[in-house]
Design a protein around this motif. Structure first.
Motif, PDB file in Angstrom:
ATOM      1  N   LYS A   1      -1.754  81.451   4.720  1.00 44.91           N
ATOM      2  CA  LYS A   1      -2.248  80.198   4.152  1.00 44.91           C
ATOM      3  C   LYS A   1      -3.657  79.887   4.661  1.00 44.91           C
ATOM      4  O   LYS A   1      -4.547  79.503   3.888  1.00 44.91           O
ATOM      5  CB  LYS A   1      -1.295  79.053   4.514  1.00 44.91           C
ATOM      6  N   ALA A   2      -3.850  80.062   5.975  1.00 43.85           N
ATOM      7  CA  ALA A   2      -5.167  79.801   6.556  1.00 43.85           C
ATOM      8  C   ALA A   2      -6.204  80.805   6.057  1.00 43.85           C
ATOM      9  O   ALA A   2      -7.372  80.458   5.840  1.00 43.85           O
ATOM     10  CB  ALA A   2      -5.077  79.852   8.081  1.00 43.85           C
ATOM     11  N   MET A   3      -5.761  82.043   5.857  1.00 44.08           N
ATOM     12  CA  MET A   3      -6.671  83.072   5.359  1.00 44.08           C
ATOM     13  C   MET A   3      -7.176  82.717   3.966  1.00 44.08           C
ATOM     14  O   MET A   3      -8.369  82.827   3.669  1.00 44.08           O
ATOM     15  CB  MET A   3      -5.957  84.423   5.332  1.00 44.08           C
TER      16      MET A   3
ATOM     17  N   GLN B   1      -7.414  79.831   2.720  1.00 44.74           N
ATOM     18  CA  GLN B   1      -8.235  78.621   2.792  1.00 44.74           C
ATOM     19  C   GLN B   1      -9.627  78.888   3.355  1.00 44.74           C
ATOM     20  O   GLN B   1     -10.621  78.404   2.813  1.00 44.74           O
ATOM     21  CB  GLN B   1      -7.537  77.566   3.653  1.00 44.74           C
ATOM     22  N   HIS B   2      -9.695  79.675   4.410  1.00 45.25           N
ATOM     23  CA  HIS B   2     -10.971  79.846   5.119  1.00 45.25           C
ATOM     24  C   HIS B   2     -11.731  81.117   4.748  1.00 45.25           C
ATOM     25  O   HIS B   2     -12.957  81.140   4.818  1.00 45.25           O
ATOM     26  CB  HIS B   2     -10.728  79.845   6.625  1.00 45.25           C
ATOM     27  N   PHE B   3     -11.001  82.173   4.375  1.00 47.51           N
ATOM     28  CA  PHE B   3     -11.659  83.442   4.058  1.00 47.51           C
ATOM     29  C   PHE B   3     -11.108  84.000   2.742  1.00 47.51           C
ATOM     30  O   PHE B   3     -10.495  85.069   2.706  1.00 47.51           O
ATOM     31  CB  PHE B   3     -11.446  84.457   5.190  1.00 47.51           C
ATOM     32  N   PRO B   4     -11.311  83.273   1.637  1.00 41.02           N
ATOM     33  CA  PRO B   4     -10.695  83.682   0.365  1.00 41.02           C
ATOM     34  C   PRO B   4     -11.239  84.985  -0.203  1.00 41.02           C
ATOM     35  O   PRO B   4     -10.561  85.649  -0.997  1.00 41.02           O
ATOM     36  CB  PRO B   4     -11.021  82.497  -0.562  1.00 41.02           C
ATOM     37  N   ASP B   5     -12.470  85.371   0.176  1.00 44.15           N
ATOM     38  CA  ASP B   5     -13.057  86.588  -0.394  1.00 44.15           C
ATOM     39  C   ASP B   5     -13.033  87.773   0.558  1.00 44.15           C
ATOM     40  O   ASP B   5     -13.792  88.729   0.395  1.00 44.15           O
ATOM     41  CB  ASP B   5     -14.495  86.323  -0.853  1.00 44.15           C
TER      42      ASP B   5
ATOM     43  N   SER C   1     -16.771  86.966   8.280  1.00 48.83           N
ATOM     44  CA  SER C   1     -15.591  87.484   8.965  1.00 48.83           C
ATOM     45  C   SER C   1     -15.048  86.414   9.889  1.00 48.83           C
ATOM     46  O   SER C   1     -15.767  85.503  10.302  1.00 48.83           O
ATOM     47  CB  SER C   1     -15.941  88.742   9.762  1.00 48.83           C
ATOM     48  N   GLY C   2     -13.771  86.518  10.209  1.00 42.22           N
ATOM     49  CA  GLY C   2     -13.175  85.546  11.107  1.00 42.22           C
ATOM     50  C   GLY C   2     -11.818  85.995  11.592  1.00 42.22           C
ATOM     51  O   GLY C   2     -11.265  86.994  11.118  1.00 42.22           O
ATOM     52  N   VAL C   3     -11.276  85.252  12.560  1.00 41.47           N
ATOM     53  CA  VAL C   3      -9.992  85.587  13.173  1.00 41.47           C
ATOM     54  C   VAL C   3      -9.094  84.366  13.145  1.00 41.47           C
ATOM     55  O   VAL C   3      -9.522  83.248  13.460  1.00 41.47           O
ATOM     56  CB  VAL C   3     -10.189  86.062  14.623  1.00 41.47           C
ATOM     57  N   ILE C   4      -7.830  84.582  12.764  1.00 40.09           N
ATOM     58  CA  ILE C   4      -6.852  83.501  12.662  1.00 40.09           C
ATOM     59  C   ILE C   4      -5.656  83.803  13.539  1.00 40.09           C
ATOM     60  O   ILE C   4      -5.131  84.931  13.537  1.00 40.09           O
ATOM     61  CB  ILE C   4      -6.399  83.310  11.196  1.00 40.09           C
ATOM     62  N   ASP C   5      -5.216  82.824  14.304  1.00 40.74           N
ATOM     63  CA  ASP C   5      -4.024  82.948  15.142  1.00 40.74           C
ATOM     64  C   ASP C   5      -2.801  83.057  14.236  1.00 40.74           C
ATOM     65  O   ASP C   5      -2.566  82.200  13.370  1.00 40.74           O
ATOM     66  CB  ASP C   5      -3.908  81.718  16.046  1.00 40.74           C
TER      67      ASP C   5
END
Length: 233
Positions: free
Chosen positions: A66-68, A70-74, A97-101
């Motif tokens: 869900k967070a992915m 929302q924050h990194f849709p592409d 790029s990013g990292v999600i717990d």
């Protein structure tokens, strides 16, 4: 024939004088690059090669997905890994790029100074300790090809090791130490690219190669001439 030999000897002498220094630098730099193993130059011995097993719940996976979205849709792809003791999913590609717990669904990046220090210290296998962590917005020569910004975590070992950590992925993207820096310097001398240290087709190197060839050919001509001169005595 005598005049030709004088011309050839003069050409050979001056070319040897000009190219000789560079030839010596080619030998010294080539010897260093041959003697020191590439794995050591890359600093493979300074970083752990293993990663901790992932532990996360199905609810955690759902939160991360869900967070992915929302924050990194592409994002082009995702990687499951661990980061600073967290099971995480890493967004790769796309606009950022990013990292999600994986458990909380919280975005952990861009990482801060303390986390960068912990990441580098956990990956580091040397005998030193992290003594400084600096925010780099202009890449120094030793990481000129890496995108900035970066965290530079420096250790107090004999090799003056520095781990460069990406704030957007939490990965150690470069390891630099004294032997690498020497390699980079002698590589610069070897390819004669004194700016970027990457162009092996630069004009200065090509000129030196042509001059070296002319020196060799003039030397061969002088050798053959000396044999011919002896035979005609």
């Amino acid at each position: 024939m005598a005049n030709k030999s004088v011309v050839a000897r003069t050409i050979h002498k001056w070319l040897a004088l000009i190219v000789g220094v560079q030839a010596l630098l080619w030998f010294i730099s080539g010897a260093y690059m041959t003697i020191v193993p590439l794995e050591i130059i890359h600093g493979d011995h300074l970083e752990h090669a293993h990663s901790d097993p992932l532990k996360f719940s199905s609810a955690g996976r759902a939160n991360a997905i869900k967070a992915m979205a929302q924050h990194f849709p592409d994002a082009k792809s995702v990687e499951f890994s661990t980061l600073d003791g967290h099971a995480v999913v890493r967004a790769v590609g796309g606009s950022q790029s990013g990292v999600i717990d994986l458990e909380s669904g919280k975005v952990l990046t861009p990482i801060g100074r303390d986390m960068a220090t912990r990441i580098a210290s956990a990956a580091y296998t040397g005998s030193g300790k992290a003594v400084s962590t600096d925010w780099i917005t202009k890449a120094p020569q030793e990481v000129a090809t890496r995108p900035v910004p970066l965290w530079a975590v420096r250790f107090d070992d004999m090799g003056r090791t520095t781990f460069y950590v990406s704030p957007s992925t939490g990965k150690v993207v470069a390891r630099r130490h004294t032997l690498w820096r020497i390699f980079d310097f002698v590589w610069m001398l070897h390819i004669m690219d004194y700016e970027s240290r990457t162009d092996v087709h630069n004009p200065l190197l090509r000129i030196a190669i042509v001059m070296s060839l002319l020196m060799a050919l003039s030397g061969i001509w002088l050798l053959l001439y000396s044999f011919h001169k002896r035979a005609t005595k």
